[in-house]
Design a protein around this motif. Structure first.
Motif, PDB file in Angstrom:
ATOM      1  N   GLY A 222       0.783  -1.223   0.000  1.00 35.50           N
ATOM      2  CA  GLY A 222       0.000   0.000   0.000  1.00 35.50           C
ATOM      3  C   GLY A 222       0.817   1.276   0.000  1.00 35.50           C
ATOM      4  N   SER A 646     -10.340  -2.495   3.981  1.00 34.02           N
ATOM      5  CA  SER A 646      -9.264  -1.688   3.397  1.00 34.02           C
ATOM      6  C   SER A 646      -9.833  -0.576   2.524  1.00 34.02           C
ATOM      7  N   ILE A 649     -11.300   2.198   4.710  1.00 33.11           N
ATOM      8  CA  ILE A 649     -10.266   3.039   5.322  1.00 33.11           C
ATOM      9  C   ILE A 649      -9.731   4.043   4.314  1.00 33.11           C
ATOM     10  N   GLU A 650      -9.464   3.573   3.085  1.00 35.48           N
ATOM     11  CA  GLU A 650      -8.980   4.480   2.037  1.00 35.48           C
ATOM     12  C   GLU A 650      -9.987   5.582   1.769  1.00 35.48           C
ATOM     13  N   GLU A 653     -10.134   8.066   4.700  1.00 36.23           N
ATOM     14  CA  GLU A 653      -8.931   8.901   4.711  1.00 36.23           C
ATOM     15  C   GLU A 653      -9.010   9.969   3.626  1.00 36.23           C
ATOM     16  N   ALA A 663      -5.354   6.338   9.959  1.00 37.68           N
ATOM     17  CA  ALA A 663      -5.591   5.534   8.765  1.00 37.68           C
ATOM     18  C   ALA A 663      -4.424   4.590   8.501  1.00 37.68           C
ATOM     19  N   ARG A 664      -3.199   5.093   8.682  1.00 37.57           N
ATOM     20  CA  ARG A 664      -2.030   4.239   8.441  1.00 37.57           C
ATOM     21  C   ARG A 664      -2.015   3.072   9.432  1.00 37.57           C
ATOM     22  N   ARG A 667      -4.711   0.620   8.441  1.00 41.66           N
ATOM     23  CA  ARG A 667      -4.349  -0.056   7.202  1.00 41.66           C
ATOM     24  C   ARG A 667      -3.317  -1.147   7.465  1.00 41.66           C
ATOM     25  N   GLU A 668      -2.351  -0.858   8.321  1.00 44.29           N
ATOM     26  CA  GLU A 668      -1.329  -1.859   8.649  1.00 44.29           C
ATOM     27  C   GLU A 668      -1.940  -3.046   9.384  1.00 44.29           C
ATOM     28  N   ALA A 671      -3.697  -5.098   6.797  1.00 44.85           N
ATOM     29  CA  ALA A 671      -2.703  -5.770   5.954  1.00 44.85           C
ATOM     30  C   ALA A 671      -2.091  -6.958   6.672  1.00 44.85           C
TER      31      ALA A 671
END
Length: 835
Positions: A222, A646, A649-650, A653, A663-664, A667-668, A671
């Motif tokens: 990402g 995912s 979240i995108e 954000e 958000a990061r 996202r992690e 992932a």
């Protein structure tokens, strides 16, 4: 002390980029090819830089071999390989390799011999010139191809040849340069061997580096900037490691890395990262090409060329003739090879005239040692030929493509364009109609804007109807199937983006659709969707079979087989879902375009049959592996749910609802769950071994301790539907117990077709006759459904017979019974039939 040169270099680069940007705008308005215009501007800049102090910094940047080979070439090769249509490239490998290897060798020989006879050049110098000048540069031609809409296959032939013959030319140039003495069979053989090592070694090194890069993508999932940085490292690391340290072809290494990243990355990268990567490498290629062609123009000294104009003219003529002989002499032979698609005379004409020369030729000739005999003449000849081919070819290739009719769209493209234009105008009119409900909108104003749209919709509809009337039934069928397959491919990609199918399944489905397209081009209507295995999957299967031969108990083997069953299930589920979607789309297209209902019904029926066939396989899998199917569905559902998280979240954000740091972090976390889910083993397929062996007659009387010994020796094996577990005539050394699935026993007799003799189910066994008698297998056992079996090797059986009393006697009785059954094929055979 060193500040001034650095500043001068920076000023020169900025000036060249400014000229490039201005040229890109101005040349488009003048309708002059971009690369040709840059070369002419380079000539002007070179002349001005010698006479104007303000342009003196431009002399700090020259077209040196190191600049071309180690700065510009990796960028251009990697960008081309990354964006190349690998499917079309592999399909056209025969003509591409013919032009890039034998073709370049032939061209080198023809140019070298002719120039040695017609000019003051020695044979070695002439052959050196032949090697360096035979490498084609596709940049100008490909740019024009895209502008005029030339066929994609023609683009692949031109670009593919240039990618491979750059490496061939560099290797051949260096081999000739270091050669000494007379040419003998020994020196030719050694040269060929060196060429294969350098060429193949570079490709292998690049492919390995590209694969390692793709494996590291998971660490930067990402993060587009990190992934772009990694791709840049790969492009240059592959070239430098191969060329500078391993002394193999750096061009082939960069090419191999770019192909691997492009093929594997088509599914590993997210859509946003793919777009970001493509834009970055297109920009990098634009900068590299712009600087190269400007520097080529600046390197040319018209006075030197004018002084040797006669020799330059001879060089140009010889190069053009050699190119024509190569293209028109070799490609017709390639077209006669089995499975090869012929290259038409029109394509050959464009390939012959469009073989422009560029930076690689100049880099090689400028790399000659200063004390090399006749170096100045070689440089002048190279500059003259490069300048002539760039200007003449760049200015005339577009008219040539038009005269040959290669820029005319086919019926499928015409219908697609007409349909798209009609739909777009109709959608615009629909949006205007929605404004009628808005009170503050003037009805007269809306009518004024809508009137031309309405006229345009009617005109587009009439044009579409006229096109349909002018098309033959065969062309309409081709267009309908092409649109259906395009819809199908988009739907498969959408399933992958949603997390519904894995990347390996997407590759398989894409390849199947492309094979169906090939059938359509050959005039055959596609039937059932073939289940095909991409080349990378075939290589993986071969490696697993090798591991299985030496370590059948390996967990790697079992996990691979289980995932293969999961992939088969995903494949069938995708076919069911997409086939229904395409069938509905065919109905929509038939109503919209007024295609013959019979043609539409045939296309729709084929997709409906595909769906039924796939659904039948799903039902069979669910019947024989209910717990496994449940586990696969659960994994699929979780994968889709994580993909939805995912996306959410995108989206949050992007709208500013989530702070960047939050958000990061989220996202992690998602992932990491996706990585864990990807590594999670698939559920076991088979029942417990101790339950299974109670169905086998000669194990039924075993004591509990002996049963435990048998269980320890059993090796689980998984096979897919259609695979052979054993083959008639092979040497057998194993007994098999069926844990899940159904197999058929097939017997081949002289002058008779393969006959099905029996069907075996869960709990049945086979293989003991060949195991005991050490005779060849007497029948083939083939999986009807996906199957799991337990294998017991001869050494394990011998050990059991020594430990457990009565096992050998029971095996012998079963062997005798089956031997009698096989001798009387008309008699109904027992289900436990030996193979």
């Amino acid at each position: 002390m060193h500040t001034a040169p650095v500043v001068a270099v920076v000023i020169a680069i900025v000036t060249l980029l400014l000229v490039s940007a201005a040229a890109a705008i101005g040349l488009k308005r003048l309708n002059l090819p971009y690369t040709v215009g840059l070369v002419l501007l380079g000539l002007l800049l070179g002349a001005l830089a010698e006479r104007t102090d303000a342009l003196a910094p431009l002399e700090q940047v020259t077209l040196s071999p190191e600049l071309v080979l180690f700065v510009f070439l990796p960028t251009l090769i990697f960008e081309s390989a990354f964006n190349l249509d690998s499917r079309l490239l592999f399909k056209n490998l025969a003509p591409v390799f013919t032009l890039a290897a034998p073709g370049l060798l032939l061209s080198t020989a023809l140019v070298g011999i002719a120039l040695a006879a017609a000019t003051p050049l020695s044979l070695k110098s002439a052959l050196l010139f032949g090697a360096l000048i035979s490498a084609t540069d596709p940049v100008a031609v490909i740019a024009l191809f895209k502008d005029v809409g030339a066929p994609k296959r023609l683009q692949i032939l031109v670009e593919g040849e240039s990618l491979f013959n750059d490496a061939t030319a560099i290797v051949l140039f260096r081999l000739i340069l270091v050669s000494v003495g007379a040419v003998t069979f020994a020196t030719v053989g050694a040269g060929v061997l060196d060429f294969l090592v350098v060429f193949g070694g570079g490709l292998g090194v690049g492919a390995l580096i590209g694969y390692l890069m793709m494996r590291s993508i998971a660490l930067a999932r990402g993060d587009a900037l990190v992934q772009v940085a990694l791709s840049t490292v790969v492009a240059y690391a592959a070239f430098i490691l191969a060329d500078h340290y391993l002394h193999v072809s750096g061009v082939m290494a960069t090419l191999g890395a770019g192909l691997v990243v492009g093929i594997v990355g088509s599914t590993r990268f997210t859509p946003d990262v793919r777009a970001y990567l493509r834009q970055f490498w297109e920009y990098a290629a634009f900068v590299a090409n712009s600087l190269i062609f400007l520097l080529v123009g600046m390197a040319v000294r018209p006075g030197a060329i004018a002084d040797a104009l006669g020799l330059v003219a001879i060089g140009v003529l010889v190069v053009l003739v050699a190119r024509a002989v190569t293209v028109f002499g070799l490609l017709p032979v390639v077209g006669r090879l089995p499975g090869a698609e012929a290259v038409s005379w029109k394509y050959r004409g464009v390939l012959a005239w469009g073989g422009l020369r560029g930076a690689v030729a100049l880099a090689l000739v400028l790399s000659l040692p200063a004390d090399f005999a006749q170096r100045d003449l070689l440089v002048t000849l190279a500059l003259g030929v490069v300048l002539f081919t760039l200007v003449s070819g760049g200015l005339t290739i577009k008219p040539l493509v038009h005269v040959l009719g290669l820029d005319r769209p086919g019926v499928v493209e015409q219908m697609a364009r007409a349909q798209a234009a009609f739909e777009a105008k109709r959608e615009g009119l629909s949006r205007l109609s929605s404004l009628e409900a808005v009170e503050h909108c003037s009805a007269n104003l809306l009518e004024e804007v809508a009137r031309p749209y309405r006229d345009e919709v009617n005109a587009r509809e009439r044009a579409l109807a006229t096109l349909h009337r002018e098309c033959s039934s065969e062309e309409l069928t081709h267009a309908l199937w092409s649109e259906a397959m395009s819809t199908e491919q988009r739907a498969y990609r959408n399933l992958f983006e949603r997390g519904a199918i894995s990347e390996s399944v997407l590759h398989e489905l894409d390849l199947a659709v492309e094979l169906a397209r090939d059938q359509l081009k050959q005039g055959q209507l596609p039937g059932m969707l073939p289940m095909v295995t991409p080349i990378e999957a075939r290589i993986g299967d071969s490696l697993i079979r090798l591991v299985e031969r030496f370590a059948p108990r390996s967990n790697i083997v079992q996990r691979h087989r289980l995932r293969a069953v999961a992939a088969r299930y995903e494949h069938d589920a995708a076919v069911v879902e997409v086939s229904g979607l395409v069938a509905n789309e065919v109905d929509h297209l038939s109503r919209l375009t007024e295609i013959d209902p019979g043609l539409a019904a045939r296309c729709r029926g084929a997709y409906e049959r595909r769906s039924e066939e796939a659904m039948g396989r799903i039902d069979a899998t669910a019947t024989h592996f209910p717990h496994y199917v449940h586990a696969v569905q659960r994994l699929r559902a979780r994968r889709m749910a994580l993909d939805g998280e995912s996306d959410a979240i995108e989206r949050l954000e992007a709208t500013g609802v989530l702070p960047l740091s939050v958000a990061r972090e989220m996202r992690e976390a998602v992932a990491e769950e996706q990585r864990v889910l990807h590594r999670q083993p698939v559920a076991e397929l088979a029942p417990r071994p101790d339950e299974l062996i109670t169905h086998v007659p000669f194990f039924q009387e075993l004591a509990p301790d002996d049963t435990a010994r048998v269980v320890e020796l059993l090796v689980p094996r998984t096979f897919l539907a259609g695979e052979d577990i054993v083959r008639q005539g092979d040497r057998g050394n194993s007994l098999f117990l069926i844990a899940r699935g159904v197999v058929s026993v097939l017997l081949a007799r002289p002058d008779r077709p393969l006959k099905r003799m029996a069907t075996l189910y869960v709990g049945d066994f086979f293989g003991e006759m060949a195991l005991l008698t050490e005779e060849p297998r007497r029948a083939t056992v083939r999986c009807v459904t996906d199957c799991q079996v337990y294998q017991l090797t001869k050494s394990d059986v011998d050990r059991l017979c020594g430990i457990c009393t009565g096992v050998r006697e029971a095996l012998t009785r079963a062997t005798e019974e089956r031997a009698r059954a096989l001798a009387r094929p008309s008699v109904t055979l027992p289900r436990q039939l030996d193979a």
